[in-house]
Design a protein around this motif. Structure first.
Motif, PDB file in Angstrom:
ATOM      1  N   MET A 186       0.826  -1.212   0.000  1.00 20.12           N
ATOM      2  CA  MET A 186       0.000   0.000   0.000  1.00 20.12           C
ATOM      3  C   MET A 186       0.857   1.257   0.000  1.00 20.12           C
ATOM      4  N   GLU A 187       1.992   1.208   0.710  1.00 25.38           N
ATOM      5  CA  GLU A 187       2.840   2.396   0.796  1.00 25.38           C
ATOM      6  C   GLU A 187       3.428   2.723  -0.577  1.00 25.38           C
ATOM      7  N   ASN A 188       3.874   1.667  -1.244  1.00 23.26           N
ATOM      8  CA  ASN A 188       4.512   1.858  -2.530  1.00 23.26           C
ATOM      9  C   ASN A 188       3.471   1.772  -3.635  1.00 23.26           C
ATOM     10  N   LYS A 189       3.130   2.921  -4.195  1.00 21.74           N
ATOM     11  CA  LYS A 189       2.057   2.961  -5.188  1.00 21.74           C
ATOM     12  C   LYS A 189       2.494   2.387  -6.526  1.00 21.74           C
ATOM     13  N   LYS A 190       3.798   2.397  -6.780  1.00 14.63           N
ATOM     14  CA  LYS A 190       4.256   1.972  -8.105  1.00 14.63           C
ATOM     15  C   LYS A 190       4.725   0.528  -8.093  1.00 14.63           C
ATOM     16  N   GLN A 191       3.920  -0.327  -7.469  1.00 17.98           N
ATOM     17  CA  GLN A 191       4.314  -1.730  -7.466  1.00 17.98           C
ATOM     18  C   GLN A 191       4.128  -2.315  -8.853  1.00 17.98           C
ATOM     19  N   GLU A 192       4.882  -3.363  -9.075  1.00 19.69           N
ATOM     20  CA  GLU A 192       4.852  -4.027 -10.362  1.00 19.69           C
ATOM     21  C   GLU A 192       3.604  -4.916 -10.429  1.00 19.69           C
ATOM     22  N   THR A 193       2.931  -4.885 -11.557  1.00 18.81           N
ATOM     23  CA  THR A 193       1.758  -5.736 -11.738  1.00 18.81           C
ATOM     24  C   THR A 193       2.221  -7.124 -12.164  1.00 18.81           C
ATOM     25  N   VAL A 194       1.807  -8.159 -11.434  1.00 17.30           N
ATOM     26  CA  VAL A 194       2.267  -9.498 -11.786  1.00 17.30           C
ATOM     27  C   VAL A 194       1.240 -10.260 -12.621  1.00 17.30           C
ATOM     28  N   LEU A 195      -0.032  -9.929 -12.422  1.00 13.22           N
ATOM     29  CA  LEU A 195      -1.068 -10.645 -13.160  1.00 13.22           C
ATOM     30  C   LEU A 195      -2.145  -9.658 -13.568  1.00 13.22           C
ATOM     31  N   LYS A 196      -2.588  -9.793 -14.798  1.00 11.88           N
ATOM     32  CA  LYS A 196      -3.607  -8.859 -15.255  1.00 11.88           C
ATOM     33  C   LYS A 196      -4.673  -9.628 -16.021  1.00 11.88           C
ATOM     34  N   VAL A 197      -5.907  -9.533 -15.555  1.00  8.09           N
ATOM     35  CA  VAL A 197      -7.027 -10.186 -16.234  1.00  8.09           C
ATOM     36  C   VAL A 197      -7.796  -9.099 -16.961  1.00  8.09           C
ATOM     37  N   GLU A 198      -8.059  -9.341 -18.248  1.00 15.49           N
ATOM     38  CA  GLU A 198      -8.729  -8.299 -19.011  1.00 15.49           C
ATOM     39  C   GLU A 198      -9.952  -8.834 -19.722  1.00 15.49           C
ATOM     40  N   ASP A 199     -11.094  -8.284 -19.405  1.00 16.61           N
ATOM     41  CA  ASP A 199     -12.352  -8.564 -20.094  1.00 16.61           C
ATOM     42  C   ASP A 199     -12.579 -10.060 -20.309  1.00 16.61           C
ATOM     43  N   LEU A 200     -12.382 -10.828 -19.263  1.00 17.10           N
ATOM     44  CA  LEU A 200     -12.516 -12.281 -19.354  1.00 17.10           C
ATOM     45  C   LEU A 200     -13.988 -12.680 -19.454  1.00 17.10           C
ATOM     46  N   ARG A 201     -14.285 -13.531 -20.437  1.00 14.22           N
ATOM     47  CA  ARG A 201     -15.663 -14.035 -20.593  1.00 14.22           C
ATOM     48  C   ARG A 201     -15.626 -15.539 -20.723  1.00 14.22           C
ATOM     49  N   ILE A 202     -16.316 -16.221 -19.813  1.00 14.45           N
ATOM     50  CA  ILE A 202     -16.316 -17.681 -19.832  1.00 14.45           C
ATOM     51  C   ILE A 202     -17.755 -18.194 -19.785  1.00 14.45           C
ATOM     52  N   SER A 203     -18.052 -19.169 -20.638  1.00 20.76           N
ATOM     53  CA  SER A 203     -19.378 -19.790 -20.617  1.00 20.76           C
ATOM     54  C   SER A 203     -19.222 -21.292 -20.468  1.00 20.76           C
ATOM     55  N   PHE A 204     -20.279 -21.929 -20.015  1.00 23.97           N
ATOM     56  CA  PHE A 204     -20.293 -23.387 -19.904  1.00 23.97           C
ATOM     57  C   PHE A 204     -21.410 -23.934 -20.785  1.00 23.97           C
ATOM     58  N   ARG A 205     -21.084 -24.982 -21.507  1.00 24.46           N
ATOM     59  CA  ARG A 205     -22.137 -25.661 -22.261  1.00 24.46           C
ATOM     60  C   ARG A 205     -22.958 -26.486 -21.278  1.00 24.46           C
ATOM     61  N   ALA A 206     -24.262 -26.280 -21.278  1.00 25.78           N
ATOM     62  CA  ALA A 206     -25.123 -27.054 -20.378  1.00 25.78           C
ATOM     63  C   ALA A 206     -26.381 -27.441 -21.142  1.00 25.78           C
ATOM     64  N   TYR A 207     -27.236 -28.249 -20.513  1.00 25.63           N
ATOM     65  CA  TYR A 207     -28.425 -28.718 -21.217  1.00 25.63           C
ATOM     66  C   TYR A 207     -29.304 -27.573 -21.701  1.00 25.63           C
ATOM     67  N   ILE A 225      -7.513 -24.778 -15.115  1.00 28.75           N
ATOM     68  CA  ILE A 225      -8.161 -26.028 -14.705  1.00 28.75           C
ATOM     69  C   ILE A 225      -9.673 -25.931 -14.862  1.00 28.75           C
ATOM     70  N   LEU A 226     -10.108 -25.229 -15.910  1.00 23.78           N
ATOM     71  CA  LEU A 226     -11.546 -25.140 -16.167  1.00 23.78           C
ATOM     72  C   LEU A 226     -12.085 -26.499 -16.585  1.00 23.78           C
ATOM     73  N   ALA A 227     -13.349 -26.746 -16.291  1.00 19.91           N
ATOM     74  CA  ALA A 227     -13.972 -28.014 -16.674  1.00 19.91           C
ATOM     75  C   ALA A 227     -14.029 -28.123 -18.202  1.00 19.91           C
ATOM     76  N   GLY A 228     -14.207 -29.345 -18.682  1.00 17.52           N
ATOM     77  CA  GLY A 228     -14.165 -29.592 -20.121  1.00 17.52           C
ATOM     78  C   GLY A 228     -15.232 -28.876 -20.915  1.00 17.52           C
ATOM     79  N   ASN A 229     -16.355 -28.563 -20.281  1.00 20.56           N
ATOM     80  CA  ASN A 229     -17.430 -27.916 -21.035  1.00 20.56           C
ATOM     81  C   ASN A 229     -17.355 -26.393 -20.978  1.00 20.56           C
ATOM     82  N   ALA A 230     -16.214 -25.893 -20.493  1.00 19.84           N
ATOM     83  CA  ALA A 230     -16.070 -24.436 -20.407  1.00 19.84           C
ATOM     84  C   ALA A 230     -15.501 -23.890 -21.711  1.00 19.84           C
TER      85      ALA A 230
END
Lengths: 352, 317
Positions: free
Chosen positions: A1-22, A62-67
């Motif tokens: 929190m003190e250091n505002k310019k920390q390095e970003t290690v992971l960035k998720v952008e506009d992720l969209r996931i659907s599952f096939r279901a009945y 490790i998403l399920a197979g129908n994802a």
């Protein structure tokens, strides 16, 4: 929190996931973006079915197979994790991103000795390591996660451990690969309060010692307050509000966050709880407009027609609700919640 | 004290489970010498960690288990004696139970109407129309509609299923409800709905509730008096505010200090206390008993501990 310019290690952008279901495609994640900086804890809060676990499963591959990952990027170490092959994922999973599951019993192999389950990770990750060196390292890890008599415990089976001790073993296994990101999926939900407090302390201690980035999934706001630097509130597959812990707890802006905060009693609550009416929407046919509108007592007409964009409240604080639009009517925080926030601020002043 | 009217009195209740034979025989004292009493229209909360015997206590009271020792008295009548047809009838007429898991506790092959109305049918009500009418009324009361009556449990969400469980318990108009973790399997936003519903029903029907849960914030919110259990024993009983404002038993203190509160300021500075019975008590010379330290505040302690507690509260001996 003190250091505002920390390095970003992971960035998720506009992720969209659907599952096939009945019934059709279940739109579990509908445009989620967040980032994690080095050495910070980011919490994702939401009810079951809000898409929080699905999002992190995508990060772990490790998403399920129908994802189906329909859109979006997960940037990590110069790669896009949504496009990495299973073969390459072996070097990331466990090695660079560790995962702690909710149920420590089903995460462990019941017929394999604890020691072997830890050394297995070490030996697979480092082909040159000898068995003796691996055992030495495993005992060291067991000491680090607070397991008494590690030499004795090394040759025991999971059933000989209590719930809290099992979770410590799972943490030790997650740490064996020496990851830089630790994902905790409701790690204490199955545990008693006193054990929960100890595990949370352990995760915080390890995080400080190793400068880990932690993604913490939970539905318990008390745990969030304890752990998180930043909080993402998820509802129906979207992040509806994001901000620092203080911003989310003291200046919540989204009606869903209000509802979450005021729906659980704390130790001082005497007044009637503000329950959220109804149930979460069916994600095969997500509602048009704001998904929370039907349960929102402050819903405007536009909420049923158009999805709200993110409105900026500060550099770190954003919320997706039309109530923040300049033309929207002014809405006061629910009185119960305001009273609770005032009380929390006050108790903080006295204690701090 | 003795003159006061209690609806439910539990006296030195024990429930031991044994396994194995001969030298492998193992006795688990799930509930050991537990005594408390519940006043009419009161909500008594039982808290403790998993395995502390709170659920076993509830189940022994309603006779899902037979007590190993001790007495349970309901409205002046002993209900812990040998089971007879008449006693079974008396028990089911007066005490009902709400279970934790709303999926497991409803028969998937029965419609909601059959599930909720079963209690009435068992009690000899034959008029189907009458039963239907009462079921519909009850469903309305718990926030469901008539249309739900013909559906099956799988068609409902967790919160709705728990409402069905509540309707089933309430339809026989019991005088007391044993609610065993009724909200812990539900989502946060749904928990509040069910807690509010139970609160409304409690006020409307003047119910006495034995509320068993591990979430202390919920127990505190819902209960008038609270009993804290640790390893089969009741270690402290007090009304909610007293228990939280001035906990006496070291285990209660440890439990209270472990609750995460949704407040980032206090959470960062929170000091947790550990409880270790070996370290915190010296029972080598004196035996602990349940003592009333101040009016309506009982603690399981030895005479010297009692002195210390009284001093702490500023009460003269």
């Amino acid at each position: 929190m003190e250091n505002k310019k920390q390095e970003t290690v992971l960035k998720v952008e506009d992720l969209r996931i659907s599952f096939r279901a009945y019934g059709g495609l279940v739109k579990a994640v509908r445009g989620v973006s967040f980032d994690v900086k080095r050495g910070e804890t980011v919490a994702i809060v939401g009810e079951s079915g809000s898409g929080k676990s699905v999002s992190i499963k995508a990060i772990m591959g490790i998403l399920a197979g129908n994802a189906i990952i329909e859109d979006g990027r997960i940037e990590y170490g110069g790669m896009d994790l949504t496009k990495v092959t299973e073969e390459d994922f072996h070097h990331i999973r466990g090695n660079r991103i560790g995962l702690i599951f909710q149920d420590p019993l089903s995460a462990l192999n019941p017929i394999m000795k604890i020691g072997k389950q830890i050394t297995e990770v070490l030996l697979i990750n480092d082909k040159k390591m000898t068995k003796e060196a691996a055992k030495e390292k495993a005992l060291e890890l067991m000491r680090a996660v607070g397991i008494p008599q590690p030499e004795l415990r090394f040759d025991q089976y999971p059933f000989q451990f209590s719930g809290g001790m099992r979770q410590r073993i799972v943490i030790a296994i997650a740490l064996a690969g020496d990851p830089e990101i630790l994902i905790c999926d409701e790690p204490t939900t199955a545990l008693d309060v006193t054990v929960q407090a100890k595990i949370l302390e352990l995760i915080n201690k390890i995080k400080r010692e190793r400068n880990l980035s932690v993604i913490f999934i939970t539905h318990d706001l008390g745990v969030v307050a304890n752990m998180a630097d930043r909080v993402n509130v998820m509802y129906a597959g979207k992040i509806v509000e994001t901000g620092t812990s203080e911003e989310i707890f003291f200046k919540p802006a989204h009606p869903y966050t209000w509802a979450l905060l005021s729906s659980m009693p704390d130790l001082q609550t005497n007044e009637r709880l503000l329950a959220i009416p109804g149930t979460p929407p069916n994600m095969i046919h997500p509602p048009k407009g704001d998904a929370f509108a039907a349960r929102n007592r402050y819903a405007l007409k536009i909420d049923y027609e158009q999805e709200p964009p993110y409105f900026k409240l500060s550099d770190t604080h954003y919320a997706a609700t039309w109530l923040l639009h300049p033309k929207a009517p002014k809405v006061e925080l629910p009185a119960v919640l305001q009273a609770r926030i005032d009380r929390m601020r006050k108790s903080g002043e006295i204690d701090g | 004290m003795a003159e006061e009217k209690y609806l439910l009195e539990v006296k030195n209740l024990c429930r031991h489970f044994t396994s194995g034979k001969g030298k492998n025989k193992l006795t688990v004292k799930a509930v050991d010498d537990v005594s408390f009493a519940v006043r009419p229209a009161e909500t008594f909360g039982l808290v403790g960690e998993s395995g502390c015997g709170k659920t076993t206590t509830g189940r022994t009271i309603i006779r899902l288990y037979d007590p190993t020792d001790g007495k349970v008295i309901f409205d002046g009548r002993e209900i812990s004696g040998p089971m007879t047809k008449e006693l079974r009838q008396y028990l089911t007429d007066n005490i009902a139970m709400i279970f934790q898991d709303p999926i497991e506790s409803l028969n998937p092959r029965m419609t909601i109407e059959e599930i909720v109305g079963e209690g009435l049918a068992v009690r000899g009500m034959k008029d189907k129309e009458e039963i239907r009418k009462m079921v519909h009324e009850m469903l309305e009361k718990v926030g469901l509609t008539e249309e739900h009556a013909t559906r099956y449990p799988h068609e409902f969400s967790g919160g709705q299923r728990q409402r069905v469980g509540i309707a089933r318990a309430m339809i026989v108009k019991p005088r007391m409800i044993i609610a065993d973790e009724p909200v812990s399997a539900l989502d946060v936003s749904i928990q509040a709905q069910v807690i509010n519903l139970l609160n409304d029903l409690k006020e409307e029907m003047g119910l006495t509730i034995l509320f068993i849960a591990h979430n202390l914030s919920v127990v505190k919110y819902f209960s008038d008096r609270i009993g804290v259990m640790y390893y089969g024993r009741l270690v402290e009983v007090a009304n909610g505010d007293d228990l939280y404002a001035k906990p006496l038993h070291p285990y209660t203190k440890a439990l209270l200090s472990a609750i995460p509160e949704p407040n980032p300021i206090t959470e960062r500075t929170r000091q947790r206390v550990d409880y270790d019975p070996e370290r915190d008590h010296d029972y080598s010379e004196e035996q602990p008993t349940m003592v009333e330290v101040e009016p309506d505040h009982f603690v399981y302690c030895s005479p010297s501990e009692l002195k210390a507690y009284r001093k702490q509260l500023g009460i003269a001996d």
